[in-house]
Design an enzyme around this catalytic site. Sequence first.
Site, mmCIF file in Angstrom:
data_model
loop_
_atom_site.group_PDB
_atom_site.id
_atom_site.type_symbol
_atom_site.label_atom_id
_atom_site.label_comp_id
_atom_site.label_asym_id
_atom_site.label_seq_id
_atom_site.Cartn_x
_atom_site.Cartn_y
_atom_site.Cartn_z
ATOM 1 N N THR A 171 0.837 -1.312 0.060
ATOM 2 C CA THR A 171 0.002 0.060 -0.071
ATOM 3 C C THR A 171 0.823 1.344 0.075
ATOM 4 O OG1 THR A 171 -0.027 -0.057 2.277
ATOM 5 C CG2 THR A 171 -1.921 -1.055 1.328
ATOM 6 N N GLU A 172 2.107 1.075 -0.261
ATOM 7 C CA GLU A 172 3.086 2.336 -0.149
ATOM 8 C C GLU A 172 2.518 3.396 -0.985
ATOM 9 O OE1 GLU A 172 5.445 -1.214 1.162
ATOM 10 O OE2 GLU A 172 3.955 -0.794 -0.128
ATOM 11 N N VAL A 173 2.128 3.257 -2.309
ATOM 12 C CA VAL A 173 1.941 4.266 -3.173
ATOM 13 C C VAL A 173 0.689 5.186 -2.592
ATOM 14 C CG1 VAL A 173 2.784 3.222 -5.141
ATOM 15 C CG2 VAL A 173 0.209 2.679 -4.512
ATOM 16 N N ARG A 174 -0.074 4.761 -1.659
ATOM 17 C CA ARG A 174 -1.245 5.468 -1.163
ATOM 18 C C ARG A 174 -0.766 6.312 -0.081
ATOM 19 N NH1 ARG A 174 -6.596 1.283 -1.463
ATOM 20 N NH2 ARG A 174 -6.496 0.941 -3.684
ATOM 21 N N PHE A 185 4.656 6.994 -0.602
ATOM 22 C CA PHE A 185 5.895 6.254 -0.461
ATOM 23 C C PHE A 185 5.971 5.008 -1.571
ATOM 24 C CE2 PHE A 185 8.549 3.386 2.493
ATOM 25 C CZ PHE A 185 9.589 4.035 2.589
#
Length: 259
Positions: free
Chosen positions: A135-138, A141
């Site tokens: 979920t980093e792109v949310r 990151f």
Amino acid sequence: MEQQYVKYKVNDRIATITLNRPEKRNALNAQVVTELKNAFTEAANDAEAKVIVLAAEGDAFCAGADLAYLQSLQKNTYEENLEDSSHLKELFHQIYTHPKVVIAKIQGHAIAGGSGLATVCDYSFTVPKAMFGYTEVRIGFIPAIVMVFLLRKIGEGKSKELLLSGELIDAERAVSMGLINNVVEADLLDQAVQEFADRLVKKNSGQSMTYTKQMIASVQEMSLEAGLDFAAAQNAKARASEDCQKGIGAFLNKEKPTW
């Protein structure tokens, strides 16, 4: 070695490394990563441990990076952040190349860095309710370190689907994508992992599993010709090993080798 967030024990030649920060959903910070590295080093050097199970306390397996800790790192210099990032990189590489087979026992959600831990383990068992995702792109990151391992594990197309969307997937979808090996009911998880680990301990040569795991990590970086040359050399080396001689001798004598 006294540790606050990670427990280590060995029983019947199975080492269990347990994340023990349930109040924070076993989120990762520098201390947790250090303690995990310490535990995996101990397992590597422990003659009583043949197989490793990575488990966790509480409802979640691992919620990924501790966001409060991650926020505190924003004040760091690039060099300081690189040092911290390398710390996690070393843990993932340590598990991926560990001389002993590592089985993830995932009793709850494994998100971001938690899915990263599942990615680098050799086998993984989970429960139907568990969710997985990077979920980093949310949060602005990037799933940088785990990407290297995920591409190897499930390929570019499926990796893009997970890494670029940031969406969560359920356990059955994780199995269908090749991220997770098995889904079992929650009340059967301990038994399923125990039985599988027991089979590896009793039926397989530890030396052979080590050589095979190391080869899997190495040959993917080689050209076809270089990989085959490396494989032939390892094949020849294995023939002279004590375990190979013992195993073939037992087979020819119609006996079961004791590993």
